[in-house]
Each structure stands twice: as C-alpha cells, then as structure tokens.
Design a protein around this motif. Structure first.
Motif, PDB file in Angstrom:
ATOM      1  N   ARG A  13       0.792  -1.087   0.095  1.00 45.48           N
ATOM      2  CA  ARG A  13      -0.087  -0.054  -0.070  1.00 45.48           C
ATOM      3  C   ARG A  13       0.776   1.352  -0.113  1.00 45.48           C
ATOM      4  NH1 ARG A  13      -5.261  -0.854   1.708  1.00 45.48           N
ATOM      5  NH2 ARG A  13      -5.549  -3.076   2.315  1.00 45.48           N
ATOM      6  N   ARG A  51      10.661  -5.247   2.257  1.00 41.95           N
ATOM      7  CA  ARG A  51       9.153  -5.275   3.017  1.00 41.95           C
ATOM      8  C   ARG A  51       9.164  -4.356   4.060  1.00 41.95           C
ATOM      9  NH1 ARG A  51       7.210 -10.459   6.145  1.00 41.95           N
ATOM     10  NH2 ARG A  51       5.753  -8.969   6.335  1.00 41.95           N
ATOM     11  N   ASP A  52       8.033  -3.739   4.455  1.00 47.98           N
ATOM     12  CA  ASP A  52       7.944  -2.477   5.472  1.00 47.98           C
ATOM     13  C   ASP A  52       8.390  -2.884   6.513  1.00 47.98           C
ATOM     14  OD1 ASP A  52       5.553  -4.139   6.025  1.00 47.98           O
ATOM     15  OD2 ASP A  52       4.375  -2.518   6.094  1.00 47.98           O
ATOM     16  N   ASP A  53       7.931  -4.224   7.212  1.00 47.26           N
ATOM     17  CA  ASP A  53       8.374  -4.483   8.565  1.00 47.26           C
ATOM     18  C   ASP A  53       9.934  -4.591   8.687  1.00 47.26           C
ATOM     19  OD1 ASP A  53       5.791  -6.184   9.333  1.00 47.26           O
ATOM     20  OD2 ASP A  53       6.125  -6.095   7.258  1.00 47.26           O
ATOM     21  N   ASN A  72       2.431   2.911  12.380  1.00 49.44           N
ATOM     22  CA  ASN A  72       2.107   1.675  13.167  1.00 49.44           C
ATOM     23  C   ASN A  72       3.160   0.911  13.029  1.00 49.44           C
ATOM     24  OD1 ASN A  72       1.383   1.822  10.266  1.00 49.44           O
ATOM     25  ND2 ASN A  72       0.583  -0.356  10.403  1.00 49.44           N
ATOM     26  N   SER A 160      -9.389   0.964   7.800  1.00 45.34           N
ATOM     27  CA  SER A 160      -9.551   2.215   7.236  1.00 45.34           C
ATOM     28  C   SER A 160     -11.044   2.343   6.750  1.00 45.34           C
ATOM     29  CB  SER A 160      -8.634   2.319   5.871  1.00 45.34           C
ATOM     30  OG  SER A 160      -9.061   1.342   5.018  1.00 45.34           O
TER      31      SER A 160
END
Ligand code: ATP
Ligand code: ZN
Length: 285
Positions: A13, A51-53, A72, A160
């Motif tokens: 996203r 990867r975002d994490d 977050n 959302s």
C-alpha cells in the motif's frame, strides 16, 4: 560524493505513493524492472525496495539512511529511528474490534479476554495504559478471521473503511492509534548526507504544503472588495487586479484545504462570483 540511501516498501500500500512523492520532488527514479535497488538520475539518492516491517531495522543499522513506513510499523518495531516528517498518505487507524453479536460495556470488556494482533508491542502498551489485563495472541496476517475460528475473542488490527471488519462480523470498539506514512531516519548520517536530507525534506515540504492548499481566483464587485480581502489572508495578502469591466476586480489568493468549503461559502455570501480553484504543485513559504 555523499549518497542518501532510502528504503521504501517493495510492493504494498505504501509503494506507489512513496515513489510518487519522490517524483513530485523532482527526483527521477530509474527502476526498470523494480529490482532490489534503483538509483536516481538527478539526485544522489539510492532506493532500496524492502518489506515494510524490515525498514525500521535497516534504518537503525544504517543499511538505509532514511525510509518510508506507516507510523504503526515504526512504533511496533521499537528500533532506534525518528519520525522526520508525516507524509499525509496511507491514513488508517489501529483499532480493537469484537464480534458484532457481543455487547460492549467499555474497555473493561477485554479483561480476561484474548486478543489477536500483529501489533503486540503497541497493544500491550495501550492495554497497560488502560489498566486492562488481556492475553495477546501474536499472529502475522489475516487477523480479522481469528474470532471466527475461535483463536481469540477480539482483534487489534488496521482499519480504514471498516468493510473488512464488517464482512467478518466484527465491529470496531476502540481506536488504539492513528497512523499515516512517515519519513523515518536513523542517526548514522554524515554531514554530506545530512545536507542531502535537508534538501529532500525542503522539497517534500513544498510538495506537501502545496497539496494542503488551493489557489483561488474570483471576481468581486468593488463594494464587496474589503470584505472579501478580509476573508482571504493569502501567502502575504491577496492579489487584487482590476477587470476590464468597471466596478469589478479579480482577487487571487491561497486557501487552506482544511476549511476549504467553509471559506468558499463565506466568499460567496460576501459577493464573490466566478470562483476558480486551482491545485498548487509546490508551495514555498
Ligand atoms: P509487506 O509485504 O511489505 O510486509 P504489508 O502487508 O505488511 O506489506 P500493507 O498492507 O502494504 O503492508 O500496508 C502497509 C502500510 O499501509 C500499513 O503498515 C499501514 O500503515 C498502511 N495501511 C494498511 N492498511 C491500510 C488501509 N486499508 N488503508 C490505508 N492504509 C493502510
Ligand atoms: Zn508488512
């Protein structure tokens, strides 16, 4: 020559909007077939697609100098990174939800209950602050199905619109945190890199402030001129130009997006006509 390494989400996203922001800052990314890395042709910056994490950890270690993640993810990771700038996209919230059939008396509902989440750190801190004693089940994905399969009694997950909750028979009962995409940075930048980061943040500011404002042009009869000028602060003050028709002026100014419709209504009520609203690409205050 200094070079700034920026980590952005490989696919998800945040990916598209992150790249778009750099493009709007005038930075051309050469990413042919979206590999692990890409460079820019007109700014000393290198992109790492991850990867975002993993991004907060890479920023902490200095593998990347800066990165873009959801707040977050930044909070949950508990790595040594700072939020440099809120970026205004990927807005969502982390919320607690329970089956719709349950009665909800308040946060004490969760005492003695089990909650499934991918955000154990944030949830634990929240429950502690609310003095609630619940069991946290950490799972990495499809959190919303946990109550349906009997894994947990409630969930704490990203919301959302709420449609995923609805289709799983859940209802949101508490908002744990609000989140949006943020630019994060570590503390391993040399002086050259700090300079590049300042330049980048300056450009991002110009783009983000531009998005938050609209350029407005309108016609006003002379008798309403003072009233309308009072309604329009503009960057310094509005531009006022005479129209070819006697008794009329054109007024140009900038209006903040936050109370846009309120301002337009006041302008109309004051006698403004022929109102044009134009997006602003960049705005430097
Ligand atoms: P990855 O494969 O990189 O680990 P992911 O599945 O963890 O990806 P995404 O679903 O792409 O992550 O979400 C990335 C971030 O976008 C989230 O951490 C959150 O900040 C934000 N986000 C998640 N869901 C939404 C949503 N429905 N609307 C807006 N923003 C969201
Ligand atoms: Zn992720």
């Amino acid at each position: 020559m200094s070079n700034l390494k920026v980590a952005i989400q490989k696919s998800g996203r945040l990916s598209e909007d992150s790249l778009k922001l750099f493009k709007e800052c005038g930075i051309k990314v050469n990413n042919g077939a979206r590999k692990l890395k890409a460079s820019a042709s007109n700014f000393p910056i290198e992109f790492l697609f991850l990867r975002d994490d993993d991004i907060p950890g890479y920023v902490e270690d200095g593998i990347a100098d800066i990165g873009i993640v959801g707040e977050n993810v930044q909070q949950e990771a508990q790595k040594n990174t700072r939020v440099l700038k809120k970026l205004g996209f990927s807005k969502c919230r982390l919320s607690l939800a329970i089956p719709r059939s349950e009665e909800y008396p308040g946060i004490e509902y969760f005492n003695g209950k089990s909650i499934a989440t991918s955000y154990p750190y944030i949830l634990k801190s929240y429950l502690k602050e609310k003095k609630v004693n619940a069991e946290i089940h950490e799972i990495s994905g499809s959190v919303e199905i946990a109550p349906g399969i009997g894994l947990a009694e409630g969930i704490c997950d990203i919301v959302s619109s709420g449609s995923t909750l609805l289709s799983n028979g859940l209802v949101e009962v508490e908002e744990v945190m609000r989140s949006e995409a943020v630019l994060i940075g570590g503390d391993k930048l040399d002086d050259g890199q700090k300079k590049l980061l300042d330049q980048l943040v300056f450009r991002m500011d110009a783009v983000l402030v531009g998005k938050n404002n609209k350029y407005v042009l309108l016609n006003a009869p002379d008798e309403s001129l003072d009233k309308i000028i009072d309604l329009l602060p503009g960057m310094r003050s509005p531009t006022v130009l005479p129209l070819a028709e006697k008794g009329w002026h054109s007024i140009h100014s900038v209006i903040n997006e936050d109370d846009f419709w309120g301002s337009i209504e006041k302008l109309r009520a004051a006698g403004a006509e022929g109102i044009l609203v134009v997006p602003i690409e960049k705005m430097i205050q």
